[in-house]
Design a protein around this motif. Sequence first.
Motif, PDB file in Angstrom:
ATOM      1  N   ILE A   8     -79.600 -21.641 -57.829  1.00  0.00           N
ATOM      2  CA  ILE A   8     -80.215 -20.458 -58.424  1.00  0.00           C
ATOM      3  C   ILE A   8     -81.342 -19.898 -57.546  1.00  0.00           C
ATOM      4  O   ILE A   8     -81.551 -18.691 -57.494  1.00  0.00           O
ATOM      5  CB  ILE A   8     -80.685 -20.744 -59.868  1.00  0.00           C
ATOM      6  CG1 ILE A   8     -80.931 -19.437 -60.622  1.00  0.00           C
ATOM      7  CG2 ILE A   8     -81.908 -21.618 -59.887  1.00  0.00           C
ATOM      8  CD1 ILE A   8     -79.703 -18.667 -60.921  1.00  0.00           C
ATOM      9  N   GLU A   9     -82.053 -20.771 -56.826  1.00  0.00           N
ATOM     10  CA  GLU A   9     -83.124 -20.306 -55.949  1.00  0.00           C
ATOM     11  C   GLU A   9     -82.569 -19.430 -54.826  1.00  0.00           C
ATOM     12  O   GLU A   9     -83.157 -18.406 -54.474  1.00  0.00           O
ATOM     13  CB  GLU A   9     -83.897 -21.487 -55.322  1.00  0.00           C
ATOM     14  CG  GLU A   9     -84.539 -22.412 -56.320  1.00  0.00           C
ATOM     15  CD  GLU A   9     -83.573 -23.466 -56.875  1.00  0.00           C
ATOM     16  OE1 GLU A   9     -82.498 -23.708 -56.283  1.00  0.00           O
ATOM     17  OE2 GLU A   9     -83.905 -24.029 -57.933  1.00  0.00           O
ATOM     18  N   THR A  10     -81.444 -19.824 -54.264  1.00  0.00           N
ATOM     19  CA  THR A  10     -80.813 -19.054 -53.195  1.00  0.00           C
ATOM     20  C   THR A  10     -80.329 -17.715 -53.727  1.00  0.00           C
ATOM     21  O   THR A  10     -80.498 -16.681 -53.075  1.00  0.00           O
ATOM     22  CB  THR A  10     -79.637 -19.847 -52.576  1.00  0.00           C
ATOM     23  OG1 THR A  10     -80.133 -21.103 -52.113  1.00  0.00           O
ATOM     24  CG2 THR A  10     -78.999 -19.096 -51.424  1.00  0.00           C
ATOM     25  N   VAL A  11     -79.737 -17.728 -54.913  1.00  0.00           N
ATOM     26  CA  VAL A  11     -79.275 -16.489 -55.535  1.00  0.00           C
ATOM     27  C   VAL A  11     -80.459 -15.552 -55.739  1.00  0.00           C
ATOM     28  O   VAL A  11     -80.393 -14.368 -55.407  1.00  0.00           O
ATOM     29  CB  VAL A  11     -78.568 -16.770 -56.882  1.00  0.00           C
ATOM     30  CG1 VAL A  11     -78.266 -15.472 -57.614  1.00  0.00           C
ATOM     31  CG2 VAL A  11     -77.303 -17.568 -56.662  1.00  0.00           C
ATOM     32  N   GLY A  12     -81.543 -16.078 -56.290  1.00  0.00           N
ATOM     33  CA  GLY A  12     -82.714 -15.252 -56.562  1.00  0.00           C
ATOM     34  C   GLY A  12     -83.278 -14.612 -55.301  1.00  0.00           C
ATOM     35  O   GLY A  12     -83.596 -13.422 -55.285  1.00  0.00           O
ATOM     36  N   ILE A  13     -83.386 -15.396 -54.242  1.00  0.00           N
ATOM     37  CA  ILE A  13     -83.943 -14.863 -52.990  1.00  0.00           C
ATOM     38  C   ILE A  13     -82.979 -13.855 -52.359  1.00  0.00           C
ATOM     39  O   ILE A  13     -83.379 -12.745 -51.993  1.00  0.00           O
ATOM     40  CB  ILE A  13     -84.267 -16.007 -52.009  1.00  0.00           C
ATOM     41  CG1 ILE A  13     -85.456 -16.813 -52.546  1.00  0.00           C
ATOM     42  CG2 ILE A  13     -84.548 -15.467 -50.612  1.00  0.00           C
ATOM     43  CD1 ILE A  13     -85.699 -18.114 -51.826  1.00  0.00           C
ATOM     44  N   ALA A  14     -81.704 -14.221 -52.241  1.00  0.00           N
ATOM     45  CA  ALA A  14     -80.733 -13.341 -51.578  1.00  0.00           C
ATOM     46  C   ALA A  14     -80.518 -12.046 -52.353  1.00  0.00           C
ATOM     47  O   ALA A  14     -80.587 -10.946 -51.778  1.00  0.00           O
ATOM     48  CB  ALA A  14     -79.398 -14.071 -51.398  1.00  0.00           C
ATOM     49  N   TYR A  15     -80.278 -12.176 -53.650  1.00  0.00           N
ATOM     50  CA  TYR A  15     -79.991 -10.972 -54.433  1.00  0.00           C
ATOM     51  C   TYR A  15     -81.262 -10.172 -54.680  1.00  0.00           C
ATOM     52  O   TYR A  15     -81.249  -8.944 -54.657  1.00  0.00           O
ATOM     53  CB  TYR A  15     -79.299 -11.340 -55.739  1.00  0.00           C
ATOM     54  CG  TYR A  15     -78.594 -10.167 -56.363  1.00  0.00           C
ATOM     55  CD1 TYR A  15     -77.584  -9.498 -55.685  1.00  0.00           C
ATOM     56  CD2 TYR A  15     -78.942  -9.712 -57.624  1.00  0.00           C
ATOM     57  CE1 TYR A  15     -76.941  -8.415 -56.241  1.00  0.00           C
ATOM     58  CE2 TYR A  15     -78.303  -8.625 -58.197  1.00  0.00           C
ATOM     59  CZ  TYR A  15     -77.306  -7.978 -57.496  1.00  0.00           C
ATOM     60  OH  TYR A  15     -76.685  -6.906 -58.049  1.00  0.00           O
ATOM     61  N   GLY A  16     -82.384 -10.861 -54.888  1.00  0.00           N
ATOM     62  CA  GLY A  16     -83.652 -10.163 -55.074  1.00  0.00           C
ATOM     63  C   GLY A  16     -84.046  -9.368 -53.845  1.00  0.00           C
ATOM     64  O   GLY A  16     -84.532  -8.235 -53.944  1.00  0.00           O
ATOM     65  N   ALA A  17     -83.847  -9.964 -52.667  1.00  0.00           N
ATOM     66  CA  ALA A  17     -84.187  -9.263 -51.421  1.00  0.00           C
ATOM     67  C   ALA A  17     -83.293  -8.045 -51.215  1.00  0.00           C
ATOM     68  O   ALA A  17     -83.780  -6.972 -50.833  1.00  0.00           O
ATOM     69  CB  ALA A  17     -84.064 -10.213 -50.235  1.00  0.00           C
ATOM     70  N   THR A  18     -81.991  -8.202 -51.476  1.00  0.00           N
ATOM     71  CA  THR A  18     -81.097  -7.053 -51.278  1.00  0.00           C
ATOM     72  C   THR A  18     -81.391  -5.965 -52.309  1.00  0.00           C
ATOM     73  O   THR A  18     -81.471  -4.787 -51.956  1.00  0.00           O
ATOM     74  CB  THR A  18     -79.605  -7.449 -51.357  1.00  0.00           C
ATOM     75  OG1 THR A  18     -79.337  -8.055 -52.608  1.00  0.00           O
ATOM     76  CG2 THR A  18     -79.224  -8.382 -50.233  1.00  0.00           C
ATOM     77  N   GLN A  19     -81.563  -6.347 -53.571  1.00  0.00           N
ATOM     78  CA  GLN A  19     -81.824  -5.360 -54.612  1.00  0.00           C
ATOM     79  C   GLN A  19     -83.189  -4.712 -54.413  1.00  0.00           C
ATOM     80  O   GLN A  19     -83.313  -3.495 -54.453  1.00  0.00           O
ATOM     81  CB  GLN A  19     -81.745  -5.996 -55.998  1.00  0.00           C
ATOM     82  CG  GLN A  19     -81.960  -5.002 -57.108  1.00  0.00           C
ATOM     83  CD  GLN A  19     -81.857  -5.635 -58.489  1.00  0.00           C
ATOM     84  OE1 GLN A  19     -81.649  -6.821 -58.631  1.00  0.00           O
ATOM     85  NE2 GLN A  19     -82.015  -4.830 -59.500  1.00  0.00           N
ATOM     86  N   ALA A  72     -70.182 -10.378 -47.736  1.00  0.00           N
ATOM     87  CA  ALA A  72     -69.652  -9.060 -48.088  1.00  0.00           C
ATOM     88  C   ALA A  72     -70.260  -8.575 -49.397  1.00  0.00           C
ATOM     89  O   ALA A  72     -70.577  -7.391 -49.553  1.00  0.00           O
ATOM     90  CB  ALA A  72     -68.133  -9.101 -48.190  1.00  0.00           C
ATOM     91  N   PHE A  73     -70.429  -9.490 -50.352  1.00  0.00           N
ATOM     92  CA  PHE A  73     -71.042  -9.125 -51.622  1.00  0.00           C
ATOM     93  C   PHE A  73     -72.478  -8.654 -51.415  1.00  0.00           C
ATOM     94  O   PHE A  73     -72.895  -7.634 -51.972  1.00  0.00           O
ATOM     95  CB  PHE A  73     -71.010 -10.293 -52.615  1.00  0.00           C
ATOM     96  CG  PHE A  73     -71.809 -10.020 -53.853  1.00  0.00           C
ATOM     97  CD1 PHE A  73     -71.352  -9.133 -54.801  1.00  0.00           C
ATOM     98  CD2 PHE A  73     -73.039 -10.630 -54.050  1.00  0.00           C
ATOM     99  CE1 PHE A  73     -72.095  -8.854 -55.935  1.00  0.00           C
ATOM    100  CE2 PHE A  73     -73.793 -10.374 -55.183  1.00  0.00           C
ATOM    101  CZ  PHE A  73     -73.319  -9.476 -56.128  1.00  0.00           C
ATOM    102  N   LEU A  74     -73.254  -9.378 -50.609  1.00  0.00           N
ATOM    103  CA  LEU A  74     -74.639  -8.980 -50.372  1.00  0.00           C
ATOM    104  C   LEU A  74     -74.713  -7.651 -49.614  1.00  0.00           C
ATOM    105  O   LEU A  74     -75.561  -6.809 -49.912  1.00  0.00           O
ATOM    106  CB  LEU A  74     -75.399 -10.081 -49.633  1.00  0.00           C
ATOM    107  CG  LEU A  74     -75.677 -11.331 -50.464  1.00  0.00           C
ATOM    108  CD1 LEU A  74     -76.307 -12.421 -49.602  1.00  0.00           C
ATOM    109  CD2 LEU A  74     -76.548 -11.025 -51.673  1.00  0.00           C
ATOM    110  N   ALA A  75     -73.814  -7.437 -48.645  1.00  0.00           N
ATOM    111  CA  ALA A  75     -73.772  -6.152 -47.930  1.00  0.00           C
ATOM    112  C   ALA A  75     -73.431  -5.018 -48.897  1.00  0.00           C
ATOM    113  O   ALA A  75     -74.044  -3.944 -48.858  1.00  0.00           O
ATOM    114  CB  ALA A  75     -72.758  -6.211 -46.791  1.00  0.00           C
ATOM    115  N   ALA A  76     -72.479  -5.255 -49.779  1.00  0.00           N
ATOM    116  CA  ALA A  76     -72.114  -4.254 -50.785  1.00  0.00           C
ATOM    117  C   ALA A  76     -73.277  -4.010 -51.737  1.00  0.00           C
ATOM    118  O   ALA A  76     -73.494  -2.874 -52.186  1.00  0.00           O
ATOM    119  CB  ALA A  76     -70.874  -4.697 -51.551  1.00  0.00           C
ATOM    120  N   SER A  77     -74.016  -5.053 -52.044  1.00  0.00           N
ATOM    121  CA  SER A  77     -75.181  -4.909 -52.920  1.00  0.00           C
ATOM    122  C   SER A  77     -76.226  -3.993 -52.298  1.00  0.00           C
ATOM    123  O   SER A  77     -76.871  -3.215 -53.000  1.00  0.00           O
ATOM    124  CB  SER A  77     -75.812  -6.275 -53.210  1.00  0.00           C
ATOM    125  OG  SER A  77     -74.919  -7.078 -53.933  1.00  0.00           O
TER     126      SER A  77
END
Length: 176
Positions: A8-19, A72-77
Amino acid sequence: SRTYGWPIETVGIAYGATQGGAGVVGLLAMGWLVERLYNRGMVDAHAKVPAIALCISIPAMIGGILSGSPAAFLAASIAFWGATYTYAGYAPAALQLGTPASLRASVGAVYVTFLSVMGLFIGPTMVSWFTEGVLQDKSKIGLSLVFVMVIWTPIALASLLVIAKRLRARHARDML
């Protein structure tokens, strides 16, 4: 975390940074673009730009989700949040441009209420219902997001096209 097995920590950092990053950059850039187009005579820019952004960002996000690749998901995000999240800046401006002065406060309140109900209640509930009720597999949350996007994007596009038409009509009427 459900789809790629990330902590969950990785998700939070990766998705939070992209968003967060794409959202801020997109908010500023798209706001600048809308204002520039509006000042150059595109009186429906506040509705036309988000319509075009949806046509680009939603397919990108669906492709990112269906790719099975976290990169690809993070790039799309980034594309999604940079282009689509920007409504927060210029949608209220479009309301002010297209609403008679005597109704602006009421229309603004309806907008905030509708946005809150859709964003905090209906959208997440639909994703959850589809994931758990229809697919019956919590790991398929991405497919549920695709389902919700496929349903709501045409409605959003149709709404934006109606708004664009009304902005043009109001401008033409004001020019008389």
